[in-house]
Write a protein that holds these residues in place. Structure first.
Motif, PDB file in Angstrom:
ATOM      1  N   ASP A 157       0.749  -0.920   0.017  1.00 31.27           N
ATOM      2  CA  ASP A 157       0.066  -0.021   0.021  1.00 31.27           C
ATOM      3  C   ASP A 157       0.814   1.382   0.018  1.00 31.27           C
ATOM      4  O   ASP A 157       1.106   2.006   1.037  1.00 31.27           O
ATOM      5  N   THR A 158       1.318   1.823  -1.282  1.00 32.33           N
ATOM      6  CA  THR A 158       2.030   2.814  -1.471  1.00 32.33           C
ATOM      7  C   THR A 158       2.038   3.518  -2.616  1.00 32.33           C
ATOM      8  O   THR A 158       1.103   3.049  -3.353  1.00 32.33           O
ATOM      9  N   LEU A 201      16.723   6.672  12.703  1.00 34.99           N
ATOM     10  CA  LEU A 201      18.022   6.689  11.965  1.00 34.99           C
ATOM     11  C   LEU A 201      18.139   8.093  11.095  1.00 34.99           C
ATOM     12  O   LEU A 201      19.044   8.580  10.875  1.00 34.99           O
ATOM     13  N   HIS A 221      26.439   8.960   0.764  1.00 39.12           N
ATOM     14  CA  HIS A 221      25.466   7.594   0.823  1.00 39.12           C
ATOM     15  C   HIS A 221      23.938   8.137   0.292  1.00 39.12           C
ATOM     16  O   HIS A 221      23.693   9.216   0.541  1.00 39.12           O
ATOM     17  N   MET A 240      18.424  -0.505  13.254  1.00 34.58           N
ATOM     18  CA  MET A 240      18.449  -1.013  12.142  1.00 34.58           C
ATOM     19  C   MET A 240      19.026  -2.509  12.259  1.00 34.58           C
ATOM     20  O   MET A 240      20.214  -2.514  12.508  1.00 34.58           O
ATOM     21  N   GLN A 257      12.721   6.722  11.054  1.00 30.30           N
ATOM     22  CA  GLN A 257      12.544   8.387  11.772  1.00 30.30           C
ATOM     23  C   GLN A 257      13.841   8.556  12.537  1.00 30.30           C
ATOM     24  O   GLN A 257      14.621   9.562  12.379  1.00 30.30           O
ATOM     25  N   CYS A 259      26.201   0.155   5.211  1.00 32.08           N
ATOM     26  CA  CYS A 259      26.098   1.339   4.165  1.00 32.08           C
ATOM     27  C   CYS A 259      27.274   2.298   4.173  1.00 32.08           C
ATOM     28  O   CYS A 259      27.629   2.821   3.338  1.00 32.08           O
ATOM     29  N   ASN A 263       7.560   0.112   4.869  1.00 34.84           N
ATOM     30  CA  ASN A 263       8.428   0.951   5.590  1.00 34.84           C
ATOM     31  C   ASN A 263       9.892   0.536   4.810  1.00 34.84           C
ATOM     32  O   ASN A 263      10.984   1.517   5.030  1.00 34.84           O
ATOM     33  N   ARG A 298       9.192  11.534  -0.370  1.00 36.72           N
ATOM     34  CA  ARG A 298       9.798  11.334   1.142  1.00 36.72           C
ATOM     35  C   ARG A 298      10.831  10.616   0.758  1.00 36.72           C
ATOM     36  O   ARG A 298      11.941  10.696   1.858  1.00 36.72           O
ATOM     37  N   ALA A 350      20.727   7.402   0.947  1.00 35.19           N
ATOM     38  CA  ALA A 350      19.820   6.566   1.566  1.00 35.19           C
ATOM     39  C   ALA A 350      18.184   7.043   1.370  1.00 35.19           C
ATOM     40  O   ALA A 350      17.363   6.852   1.243  1.00 35.19           O
ATOM     41  N   ASN A 351      18.332   8.847   1.088  1.00 39.03           N
ATOM     42  CA  ASN A 351      17.113   9.455   1.109  1.00 39.03           C
ATOM     43  C   ASN A 351      17.545  10.804   0.471  1.00 39.03           C
ATOM     44  O   ASN A 351      18.417  11.732   1.157  1.00 39.03           O
TER      45      ASN A 351
HETATM   46  O1  UT7 Z   1      20.981   3.490   4.702  1.00 41.54           O
HETATM   47  C1  UT7 Z   1      21.020   3.834   5.836  1.00 41.54           C
HETATM   48  C2  UT7 Z   1      19.933   3.780   7.034  1.00 41.54           C
HETATM   49  N1  UT7 Z   1      18.648   4.055   6.246  1.00 41.54           N
HETATM   50  C3  UT7 Z   1      18.358   5.337   6.513  1.00 41.54           C
HETATM   51  O2  UT7 Z   1      19.080   6.345   6.731  1.00 41.54           O
HETATM   52  C4  UT7 Z   1      16.896   5.664   6.392  1.00 41.54           C
HETATM   53  C5  UT7 Z   1      16.486   6.729   6.989  1.00 41.54           C
HETATM   54  N2  UT7 Z   1      15.156   7.124   7.207  1.00 41.54           N
HETATM   55  C6  UT7 Z   1      14.252   7.440   6.115  1.00 41.54           C
HETATM   56  O3  UT7 Z   1      14.878   7.634   5.197  1.00 41.54           O
HETATM   57  C7  UT7 Z   1      13.028   7.907   6.227  1.00 41.54           C
HETATM   58  O4  UT7 Z   1      12.570   8.000   7.718  1.00 41.54           O
HETATM   59  C8  UT7 Z   1      11.829   6.897   5.561  1.00 41.54           C
HETATM   60  C9  UT7 Z   1      11.820   7.100   4.156  1.00 41.54           C
HETATM   61  C10 UT7 Z   1      12.109   5.466   6.054  1.00 41.54           C
HETATM   62  C11 UT7 Z   1      10.400   7.119   6.056  1.00 41.54           C
HETATM   63  O5  UT7 Z   1      10.287   8.356   5.667  1.00 41.54           O
HETATM   64  P1  UT7 Z   1       9.375   9.500   6.885  1.00 41.54           P
HETATM   65  O6  UT7 Z   1       9.193  10.707   6.420  1.00 41.54           O
HETATM   66  O7  UT7 Z   1      10.429   9.120   8.092  1.00 41.54           O
HETATM   67  O8  UT7 Z   1       8.117   8.816   7.201  1.00 41.54           O
HETATM   68  P2  UT7 Z   1       7.492   8.090   8.474  1.00 41.54           P
HETATM   69  O9  UT7 Z   1       8.327   6.990   8.905  1.00 41.54           O
HETATM   70  O10 UT7 Z   1       7.378   8.967   9.444  1.00 41.54           O
HETATM   71  O11 UT7 Z   1       6.139   7.737   8.060  1.00 41.54           O
HETATM   72  C12 UT7 Z   1       4.973   8.838   7.615  1.00 41.54           C
HETATM   73  C13 UT7 Z   1       3.902   8.351   7.348  1.00 41.54           C
HETATM   74  C14 UT7 Z   1       3.178   7.071   8.238  1.00 41.54           C
HETATM   75  O12 UT7 Z   1       2.015   7.054   8.197  1.00 41.54           O
HETATM   76  P3  UT7 Z   1       1.152   7.847   9.355  1.00 41.54           P
HETATM   77  O13 UT7 Z   1       1.512   7.216  10.676  1.00 41.54           O
HETATM   78  O14 UT7 Z   1       1.434   9.380   9.162  1.00 41.54           O
HETATM   79  O15 UT7 Z   1      -0.217   7.730   8.819  1.00 41.54           O
HETATM   80  C15 UT7 Z   1       3.716   5.802   7.541  1.00 41.54           C
HETATM   81  O16 UT7 Z   1       2.841   4.649   7.910  1.00 41.54           O
HETATM   82  O17 UT7 Z   1       3.921   7.581   6.045  1.00 41.54           O
HETATM   83  C16 UT7 Z   1       3.367   6.042   6.139  1.00 41.54           C
HETATM   84  N3  UT7 Z   1       4.255   5.421   5.309  1.00 41.54           N
HETATM   85  C17 UT7 Z   1       4.265   4.895   4.002  1.00 41.54           C
HETATM   86  N4  UT7 Z   1       3.159   5.358   3.245  1.00 41.54           N
HETATM   87  C18 UT7 Z   1       3.358   5.244   1.885  1.00 41.54           C
HETATM   88  C19 UT7 Z   1       5.621   4.427   5.598  1.00 41.54           C
HETATM   89  N5  UT7 Z   1       5.976   3.947   4.531  1.00 41.54           N
HETATM   90  C20 UT7 Z   1       5.175   4.255   3.506  1.00 41.54           C
HETATM   91  C21 UT7 Z   1       5.294   3.908   2.025  1.00 41.54           C
HETATM   92  N6  UT7 Z   1       4.140   4.306   1.628  1.00 41.54           N
HETATM   93  N7  UT7 Z   1       6.032   3.148   1.729  1.00 41.54           N
END
Ligand code: UT7
Length: 327
Positions: A28-29, A220, A252, A190, A218, A113, A153, A37, A254-255
């Motif tokens: 569901d994305t 991380l 790197h 992680m 979040q 990473c 996620n 994002r 990642a985002n």
């Molecule tokens: O490689 C080294 C290690 N990794 C990283 O450095 C990753 C670091 N983190 C990130 O890049 C970001 O935190 C993510 C991309 C993983 C997530 O982005 P975010 O802006 O932090 O989103 P979030 O986890 O705060 O989620 C926001 C909302 C949530 O819904 P509610 O609770 O606001 O209703 C999540 O359930 O987005 C939802 N969500 C999604 N919705 C659609 C989470 N994943 C998805 C998805 N599609 N794939």
């Protein structure tokens, strides 16, 4: 002190592309959520039977094609990976065999990473002491084999691929500084579970259940931004330059939002960061070296330019290097 630098680069990305539209059909994305994002549009997936060693060998061959040092003269091989084909033999030994690099010693490095920069700095130290004159440093991961494809996620973020660099003595420039740091306090943020999958006497463990990545994204994110900004600043200071002297920063991948925040915090214009996350997602250790390879090919890095490489990963581990480009 000898000048040690990168003398050749290579990469290998599997052919198969998995687009955001493809992922919309799995979890569901939406393309819109993933793009805004993370900055990711698609990622590469290794073919059936295409193992991490194959990715590593292909990237190594690509680097050696452009290298003044030939395979038979390589003296050390390091492979940064967290997805080896098997627990042992090491990927580095499989690469050594395939290349016929018979003079080389070889082993793997696990720094997730941050693996490429950890491996590059390790190689550099061996050259600096005079023990060897060159090294082949590879980062390769078939990271998608660790993904739970029901977890939105994580499954939108990662891809497979490999990059490689040949390190050797250079006339001009080279690696000006190194910085590496770990913070094990952040280890729970992680990792791969279940970690007891092959406990010796635990007959209750379902061994059919494959290990997969879990991540507190979040948290991380909150560590990655200051971690990478600080790493670049420290490496610049150690090189005796300021971040304003940097022509290009290769981070790197990642985002895209992490990169934007690092740029802001480190006081470096985001335009100077090289970003290719849209094409490959996060390919773990390979991200930074694949991006470096493409930055050089795109003419974003030229001989004499001072550049920074900066990484962050699970562990937690961070690293940065300042390089004056040698070719
Ligand atoms: O490689 C080294 C290690 N990794 C990283 O450095 C990753 C670091 N983190 C990130 O890049 C970001 O935190 C993510 C991309 C993983 C997530 O982005 P975010 O802006 O932090 O989103 P979030 O986890 O705060 O989620 C926001 C909302 C949530 O819904 P509610 O609770 O606001 O209703 C999540 O359930 O987005 C939802 N969500 C999604 N919705 C659609 C989470 N994943 C998805 C998805 N599609 N794939």
């Amino acid at each position: 002190m000898k000048k040690i630098g990168i003398v050749a680069l290579g990469r290998y990305l599997p052919e198969k592309k998995l687009t955001n539209a493809d992922i919309e059909k799995i979890v569901d994305t939406t393309d819109e959520w993933i793009t805004t994002r993370t900055g990711i549009k698609e990622r590469r997936i290794a073919a059936d039977g295409e193992l991490t060693s194959h990715l590593a060998i292909a990237a190594a061959k690509d680097a050696l094609r452009n290298s003044p040092v030939k395979a038979e003269d390589i003296e050390a091989i390091f492979v940064a990976t967290v997805t080896p084909d098997s627990a042992f033999p090491s990927m580095a030994c499989l690469v050594q065999k395939e290349l016929g690099a018979t003079k080389a010693f070889a082993y793997d490095i696990n720094a997730v990473c941050s693996g490429f920069l950890y491996a590059m700095t390790t190689a550099k130290q061996f050259i600096a002491t005079g023990m060897i004159k060159n090294a082949l440093v590879i980062a390769a991961d078939r990271f998608t084999t660790l993904i739970d494809w029901k977890d939105r996620n994580t499954c939108v973020l990662f891809g497979d691929g490999a990059g490689a660099a040949v390190l050797g003595l250079v006339e001009h420039g080279g690696i000006l500084s190194d910085f590496m740091i770990a913070n094990g306090q952040g280890a729970p943020l992680m990792g791969v579970v279940p970690d007891k999958i092959r406990g010796p006497y635990d007959t209750t463990v379902d061994t059919a259940k494959l290990p997969y990545v879990v991540m507190n994204g979040q948290e991380l994110f909150k560590h990655a931004v200051p971690g990478m900004a600080e790493a670049v600043n420290i490496a610049a200071q150690k090189a005796g330059i300021t971040v304003h002297d940097l022509k290009c920063v290769v981070p790197h991948q990642a985002n895209d939002r992490i990169i934007a925040s690092v740029a802001k915090r480190a006081g470096i214009d985001k335009e100077r960061f090289f970003i290719n996350i849209d094409k490959y997602g996060n390919i773990s250790a390979a991200s930074v070296v694949v991006a470096l390879c493409e930055a050089v090919e795109a003419g974003r890095i030229k001989k004499g330019d001072k550049i920074a490489l900066v990484v962050f990963g699970a562990g937690l581990v961070a690293a940065a290097n300042i390089i004056e480009w040698s070719y």
